[in-house]
Design a protein around this motif. Sequence first.
Motif, mmCIF file in Angstrom:
data_model
loop_
_atom_site.group_PDB
_atom_site.id
_atom_site.type_symbol
_atom_site.label_atom_id
_atom_site.label_comp_id
_atom_site.label_asym_id
_atom_site.label_seq_id
_atom_site.Cartn_x
_atom_site.Cartn_y
_atom_site.Cartn_z
ATOM 1 N N ARG A 193 -120.387 -74.880 -21.328
ATOM 2 C CA ARG A 193 -120.291 -73.710 -22.199
ATOM 3 C C ARG A 193 -121.486 -72.776 -22.128
ATOM 4 O O ARG A 193 -121.464 -71.699 -22.705
ATOM 5 C CB ARG A 193 -120.124 -74.159 -23.651
ATOM 6 N N SER A 194 -122.543 -73.191 -21.435
ATOM 7 C CA SER A 194 -123.737 -72.338 -21.391
ATOM 8 C C SER A 194 -124.491 -72.529 -20.082
ATOM 9 O O SER A 194 -124.326 -73.536 -19.397
ATOM 10 C CB SER A 194 -124.674 -72.669 -22.564
ATOM 11 N N ILE A 195 -125.333 -71.568 -19.793
ATOM 12 C CA ILE A 195 -126.188 -71.650 -18.604
ATOM 13 C C ILE A 195 -127.159 -72.819 -18.759
ATOM 14 O O ILE A 195 -127.469 -73.506 -17.784
ATOM 15 C CB ILE A 195 -126.934 -70.316 -18.377
ATOM 16 N N GLU A 196 -127.613 -73.075 -19.986
ATOM 17 C CA GLU A 196 -128.520 -74.202 -20.218
ATOM 18 C C GLU A 196 -127.853 -75.522 -19.849
ATOM 19 O O GLU A 196 -128.463 -76.374 -19.209
ATOM 20 C CB GLU A 196 -128.989 -74.225 -21.677
ATOM 21 N N GLU A 197 -126.585 -75.698 -20.263
ATOM 22 C CA GLU A 197 -125.847 -76.905 -19.885
ATOM 23 C C GLU A 197 -125.685 -76.977 -18.370
ATOM 24 O O GLU A 197 -125.850 -78.042 -17.775
ATOM 25 C CB GLU A 197 -124.463 -76.931 -20.540
ATOM 26 N N ALA A 198 -125.381 -75.858 -17.747
ATOM 27 C CA ALA A 198 -125.212 -75.834 -16.292
ATOM 28 C C ALA A 198 -126.509 -76.223 -15.590
ATOM 29 O O ALA A 198 -126.489 -76.986 -14.623
ATOM 30 C CB ALA A 198 -124.748 -74.450 -15.835
ATOM 31 N N ARG A 199 -127.629 -75.726 -16.069
ATOM 32 C CA ARG A 199 -128.923 -76.076 -15.467
ATOM 33 C C ARG A 199 -129.220 -77.563 -15.615
ATOM 34 O O ARG A 199 -129.730 -78.203 -14.701
ATOM 35 C CB ARG A 199 -130.043 -75.253 -16.106
ATOM 36 N N GLN A 200 -128.888 -78.119 -16.782
ATOM 37 C CA GLN A 200 -129.092 -79.546 -17.008
ATOM 38 C C GLN A 200 -128.257 -80.362 -16.016
ATOM 39 O O GLN A 200 -128.752 -81.313 -15.409
ATOM 40 C CB GLN A 200 -128.728 -79.897 -18.449
ATOM 41 N N VAL A 201 -127.002 -79.976 -15.845
ATOM 42 C CA VAL A 201 -126.117 -80.683 -14.910
ATOM 43 C C VAL A 201 -126.619 -80.515 -13.481
ATOM 44 O O VAL A 201 -126.634 -81.477 -12.701
ATOM 45 C CB VAL A 201 -124.658 -80.194 -15.052
ATOM 46 N N ILE B 51 -113.315 -70.631 -21.584
ATOM 47 C CA ILE B 51 -113.343 -69.358 -20.876
ATOM 48 C C ILE B 51 -114.803 -69.028 -20.562
ATOM 49 O O ILE B 51 -115.597 -68.802 -21.474
ATOM 50 C CB ILE B 51 -112.705 -68.231 -21.723
ATOM 51 N N PRO B 52 -115.184 -69.029 -19.288
ATOM 52 C CA PRO B 52 -116.596 -68.806 -18.938
ATOM 53 C C PRO B 52 -116.969 -67.322 -18.846
ATOM 54 O O PRO B 52 -116.111 -66.465 -18.657
ATOM 55 C CB PRO B 52 -116.707 -69.451 -17.554
ATOM 56 N N THR B 53 -118.249 -67.065 -18.949
ATOM 57 C CA THR B 53 -118.766 -65.735 -18.633
ATOM 58 C C THR B 53 -118.849 -65.643 -17.110
ATOM 59 O O THR B 53 -118.825 -66.672 -16.420
ATOM 60 C CB THR B 53 -120.180 -65.536 -19.213
ATOM 61 N N PRO B 54 -118.972 -64.448 -16.549
ATOM 62 C CA PRO B 54 -119.141 -64.347 -15.092
ATOM 63 C C PRO B 54 -120.367 -65.135 -14.605
ATOM 64 O O PRO B 54 -120.313 -65.783 -13.553
ATOM 65 C CB PRO B 54 -119.314 -62.846 -14.852
ATOM 66 N N GLU B 55 -121.456 -65.095 -15.362
ATOM 67 C CA GLU B 55 -122.668 -65.837 -14.984
ATOM 68 C C GLU B 55 -122.406 -67.344 -14.974
ATOM 69 O O GLU B 55 -122.822 -68.042 -14.058
ATOM 70 C CB GLU B 55 -123.793 -65.491 -15.961
ATOM 71 N N LEU B 56 -121.708 -67.832 -15.974
ATOM 72 C CA LEU B 56 -121.404 -69.259 -16.042
ATOM 73 C C LEU B 56 -120.438 -69.661 -14.928
ATOM 74 O O LEU B 56 -120.568 -70.733 -14.337
ATOM 75 C CB LEU B 56 -120.827 -69.614 -17.413
ATOM 76 N N LYS B 57 -119.488 -68.790 -14.608
ATOM 77 C CA LYS B 57 -118.559 -69.064 -13.516
ATOM 78 C C LYS B 57 -119.334 -69.240 -12.202
ATOM 79 O O LYS B 57 -119.056 -70.145 -11.413
ATOM 80 C CB LYS B 57 -117.554 -67.915 -13.394
ATOM 81 N N GLU B 58 -120.320 -68.392 -11.989
ATOM 82 C CA GLU B 58 -121.153 -68.497 -10.784
ATOM 83 C C GLU B 58 -121.977 -69.787 -10.802
ATOM 84 O O GLU B 58 -122.120 -70.462 -9.783
ATOM 85 C CB GLU B 58 -122.061 -67.271 -10.659
ATOM 86 N N ALA B 59 -122.505 -70.150 -11.956
ATOM 87 C CA ALA B 59 -123.274 -71.396 -12.079
ATOM 88 C C ALA B 59 -122.391 -72.602 -11.764
ATOM 89 O O ALA B 59 -122.828 -73.550 -11.100
ATOM 90 C CB ALA B 59 -123.871 -71.511 -13.481
ATOM 91 N N ARG B 60 -121.153 -72.569 -12.223
ATOM 92 C CA ARG B 60 -120.217 -73.661 -11.929
ATOM 93 C C ARG B 60 -119.961 -73.763 -10.429
ATOM 94 O O ARG B 60 -119.852 -74.861 -9.875
ATOM 95 C CB ARG B 60 -118.901 -73.439 -12.667
ATOM 96 N N ARG B 61 -119.870 -72.627 -9.748
ATOM 97 C CA ARG B 61 -119.682 -72.645 -8.280
ATOM 98 C C ARG B 61 -120.888 -73.298 -7.599
ATOM 99 O O ARG B 61 -120.728 -74.078 -6.654
ATOM 100 C CB ARG B 61 -119.481 -71.229 -7.754
ATOM 101 N N HIS B 62 -122.090 -72.979 -8.091
ATOM 102 C CA HIS B 62 -123.296 -73.593 -7.524
ATOM 103 C C HIS B 62 -123.303 -75.103 -7.750
ATOM 104 O O HIS B 62 -123.710 -75.869 -6.866
ATOM 105 C CB HIS B 62 -124.563 -72.967 -8.118
#
Length: 131
Positions: free
Chosen positions: A112-120, A64-75
């Motif tokens: 699970r985190s913005i840090e993981e999203a940034r790495q990806v 279950i993502p946070t709104p910020e993480l959901k947006e990062a996933r869209r990017h």
Amino acid sequence: MSATRLIYCCACQDKVSARLTTGREVYPHRPDLHALPFWRHDACGGFVGCHHKTADRTRPLGCIPTPELKEARRHIHALLDPIWQSGRMSRRAIYAAISAELGWKYHTASLRSIEEARQVYRLIRRISAQA
């Protein structure tokens, strides 16, 4: 729908008891999603969709993502999808390359985190430049 399931919630940073509901509740303004299943954590209001086109149509897509993480996933998808859609690389090859770099089987919904999203995001930019 009265089913519950333990799912990792990024906002709560723990596995939580999520309740099965429908898109009518989580996306009331989107009639096209009303019949689809979703898992919702009532304590924080977070939710995640399901693999509704499979035999196990209520299996969560991921955590279950946070709104910020959901947006990062869209990017991430905005950067990732054009690579495989153009035919430069297959989707499977992109995901395999990301998984190899991360050391775990990658799926965007598992972040699970913005840090993981940034790495990806950085990995996809590098893969994109090489493709």
